[in-house]
Design a protein around this motif. Structure first.
Motif, mmCIF file in Angstrom:
data_model
loop_
_atom_site.group_PDB
_atom_site.id
_atom_site.type_symbol
_atom_site.label_atom_id
_atom_site.label_comp_id
_atom_site.label_asym_id
_atom_site.label_seq_id
_atom_site.Cartn_x
_atom_site.Cartn_y
_atom_site.Cartn_z
ATOM 1 N N ARG A 64 -28.465 26.718 -51.001
ATOM 2 C CA ARG A 64 -28.791 25.389 -51.556
ATOM 3 C C ARG A 64 -30.011 25.477 -52.464
ATOM 4 N N ASP A 65 -31.219 25.594 -51.931
ATOM 5 C CA ASP A 65 -32.401 25.675 -52.807
ATOM 6 C C ASP A 65 -32.330 26.953 -53.634
ATOM 7 N N LEU B 206 -27.375 18.706 -47.804
ATOM 8 C CA LEU B 206 -28.515 17.941 -48.324
ATOM 9 C C LEU B 206 -28.067 16.609 -48.924
ATOM 10 N N HIS C 77 -29.295 16.593 -43.884
ATOM 11 C CA HIS C 77 -30.693 16.808 -44.256
ATOM 12 C C HIS C 77 -31.000 15.841 -45.403
ATOM 13 N N PHE D 258 -33.688 13.542 -47.786
ATOM 14 C CA PHE D 258 -35.075 13.647 -48.264
ATOM 15 C C PHE D 258 -35.414 12.572 -49.283
ATOM 16 N N SER E 119 -36.781 15.170 -44.783
ATOM 17 C CA SER E 119 -37.811 15.899 -45.531
ATOM 18 C C SER E 119 -38.620 14.944 -46.389
ATOM 19 N N GLU F 45 -40.374 14.984 -49.385
ATOM 20 C CA GLU F 45 -40.554 15.857 -50.555
ATOM 21 C C GLU F 45 -41.984 15.728 -51.093
ATOM 22 N N ASP F 46 -42.530 16.843 -51.515
ATOM 23 C CA ASP F 46 -43.937 16.906 -51.972
ATOM 24 C C ASP F 46 -44.891 16.482 -50.860
ATOM 25 N N ASN G 170 -39.354 17.665 -41.788
ATOM 26 C CA ASN G 170 -39.761 18.783 -42.635
ATOM 27 C C ASN G 170 -40.834 18.307 -43.609
ATOM 28 N N PRO H 70 -42.317 19.650 -46.790
ATOM 29 C CA PRO H 70 -42.291 20.702 -47.807
ATOM 30 C C PRO H 70 -43.559 20.769 -48.658
ATOM 31 N N THR I 192 -43.450 21.356 -51.873
ATOM 32 C CA THR I 192 -42.422 21.406 -52.923
ATOM 33 C C THR I 192 -42.870 22.145 -54.180
ATOM 34 N N HIS J 146 -41.269 24.112 -45.421
ATOM 35 C CA HIS J 146 -40.430 24.525 -46.553
ATOM 36 C C HIS J 146 -41.405 24.772 -47.700
ATOM 37 N N HIS K 236 -42.720 26.553 -51.288
ATOM 38 C CA HIS K 236 -42.392 27.216 -52.556
ATOM 39 C C HIS K 236 -43.523 28.169 -52.916
HETATM 40 O O1 KIV Z 1 -38.747 21.683 -52.171
HETATM 41 C C1 KIV Z 1 -38.342 20.656 -51.618
HETATM 42 O O2 KIV Z 1 -39.071 19.695 -51.380
HETATM 43 C C2 KIV Z 1 -36.930 20.606 -51.241
HETATM 44 C C3 KIV Z 1 -36.503 19.482 -50.380
HETATM 45 C C4 KIV Z 1 -35.202 18.931 -50.817
HETATM 46 C C5 KIV Z 1 -36.472 19.924 -48.949
HETATM 47 O O3 KIV Z 1 -36.195 21.502 -51.559
#
Ligand code: KIV
Ligand code: ZN
Length: 399
Positions: free
Chosen positions: A13-14, A73, A97, A99, A139, A141-142, A167, A169, A171, A200, A202
């Motif tokens: 997915r990601d 997702l 999931h 978000f 989730s 996000e950010d 979750n 993240p 992000t 999660h 990055h």
């Molecule tokens: O990076 C991120 O915030 C995501 C979310 C969809 C979990 O990939």
């Protein structure tokens, strides 16, 4: 506190969302088979609203591997959640999931919504998701750039609405370990046993693995990660790295996963063959050079005892064997061993001759092929034999 850490794989997915990484349904199925063998706990197979292919991939993975927890997702909207629910209808262990972004920067510029509106959307999405499945993950996000107080508030609200995993993240890969660990610890304390806290991360600053580990130390019990660290921009937390840190440095990170580490390299290789690129050569654990030694001092130490220069045995991660690369930094010990492997039995003087030639040649090259080494060894052996013969002749002639 339980020390089992759930590995949530998001390669399909990601990972798939990044340039050069898109996969067809049959390719996702092949990769999913490897991830199942590897022992991931949750397999995120796609984002069903994004495309028909993603919808089919979630459905196909759910049917093919019914005993595995499969996640789909969905943004925190009715249509997304419904589509995810439909894609998972044949899954025996489905997870939706959902978000939504929670940082002020995303609320102001992207969503153009108030904090209350976002909180309401999140709660509604979780409630709707629960009407399809029991296992819902939310989730934020950010999350790493979100006001911690608001993050606490939304985390409590989604758990009350039925989310089992929350979750947080990073992000955009902005956080640093100490700060991220502190934030995760705060959410863990607020939620207690009511939900699993997930991370999660990055890799924009190269800290995704370090941040994930700091989060686990602070109480998170799910890590979202990908094979070869693929994912948006600089990628996600690398599965092979984070798992091997916990295994190799169990003294510092006393956490367990269900990963069968001997499948890490085959999984990395399979992914590289499916997408259009492999990991960089010096990538930890799975890179081409991760178990290669070129410097003479290292080769000598390694040949005497591998643990002098290897903290992980290659076999434990599925790499067939370590490689001794012969180049300008190599020493006699490794050269002699390679010649032996190539079928040459050499005396000390012959090896010296070969060594001299090899180092002169390697000065202008990146590395030497076995055929080149064999050719030089053959020539040097012949030269040496001729020299010995000449010397003996001269000796018998009384010169
Ligand atoms: O990076 C991120 O915030 C995501 C979310 C969809 C979990 O990939
Ligand atoms: Zn992501």
């Amino acid at each position: 506190m339980n020390n089992r850490v759930w590995i949530f794989d998001t390669t399909l997915r990601d990972g798939e969302q990044s340039p050069g990484c898109s996969m067809t349904v049959p390719e996702k199925l092949r990769m999913a088979g490897k991830l199942v063998e590897l022992g991931v706990d949750i397999l995120e197979a796609g984002f069903p609203i994004a495309s028909q292919g993603d919808f089919e991939a979630v459905d196909a993975v759910s049917r093919e591997f019914p005993w595995v927890q499969v996640a789909a997702l969905a943004r925190s909207t009715r249509l997304d959640v419904e589509r995810a629910g439909q894609a998972l209808q044949h899954a025996r262990r489905p997870r939706i999931h959902t978000f939504i972004a929670t940082s002020d920067i995303h609320l102001k510029h992207k969503l153009r919504k108030s904090r209350q509106q976002v909180l309401d959307d999140a709660v509604a999405a979780v409630e709707l998701a629960r009407s399809y499945v029991d296992d819902v993950e939310f989730s934020a996000e950010d999350g790493a750039r979100t006001d911690p107080e608001y993050l606490e508030q939304i985390s409590k609200a989604v758990v009350a609405a039925g989310a089992r995993t929350v979750n947080i993240p990073d992000t955009v890969g902005y956080s640093v370990p100490e700060e991220y660990g502190e934030l995760i610890g705060r959410i863990v304390r607020v939620l207690g046993d009511s939900a699993v806290v997930s991370v999660h991360c990055h890799d924009d600053l190269g800290l995704a693995v370090a941040n994930s580990l700091a989060a686990v130390q602070a109480g998170a019990r799910q890590i979202e990660c990908t094979i070869n660290g693929i994912g948006e921009r600089s990628g996600n937390c690398s599965l092979e790295e984070v798992v091997m840190v916990m295994k190799t440095r169990h003294d510092k990170y006393p956490f367990d996963t269900g990963i069968h580490t001997e499948h890490l390299y085959p999984a990395s290789q399979l992914l590289s063959s499916i997408i259009s690129f492999g990991p960089q050569p010096n990538k930890a654990i799975v890179g081409r050079n991760a178990f290669a030694h070129e410097a003479g001092i290292h080769q000598d130490g390694y040949l005497k005892e591998p643990t002098t220069y290897e903290i992980i045995s290659p076999k434990s991660v599925g790499v067939p064997e370590s490689r001794l690369v012969l180049g300008k930094h190599s020493g006699r010990h490794a050269l002699g061993k390679r010649c032996e492997e190539l079928g040459f039995t050499l005396c000390r003087d012959e090896l010296d001759l070969i060594y001299k030639e090899i180092t002169a040649l390697a000065d202008n090259k990146k590395g030497l092929m076995d055929e080149e080494i064999a050719q030089i060894a053959r020539r040097c052996q012949q030269q040496y034999a001729e020299a010995v013969e000449k010397r003996e002749l001269a000796h018998s002639n009384g010169d």
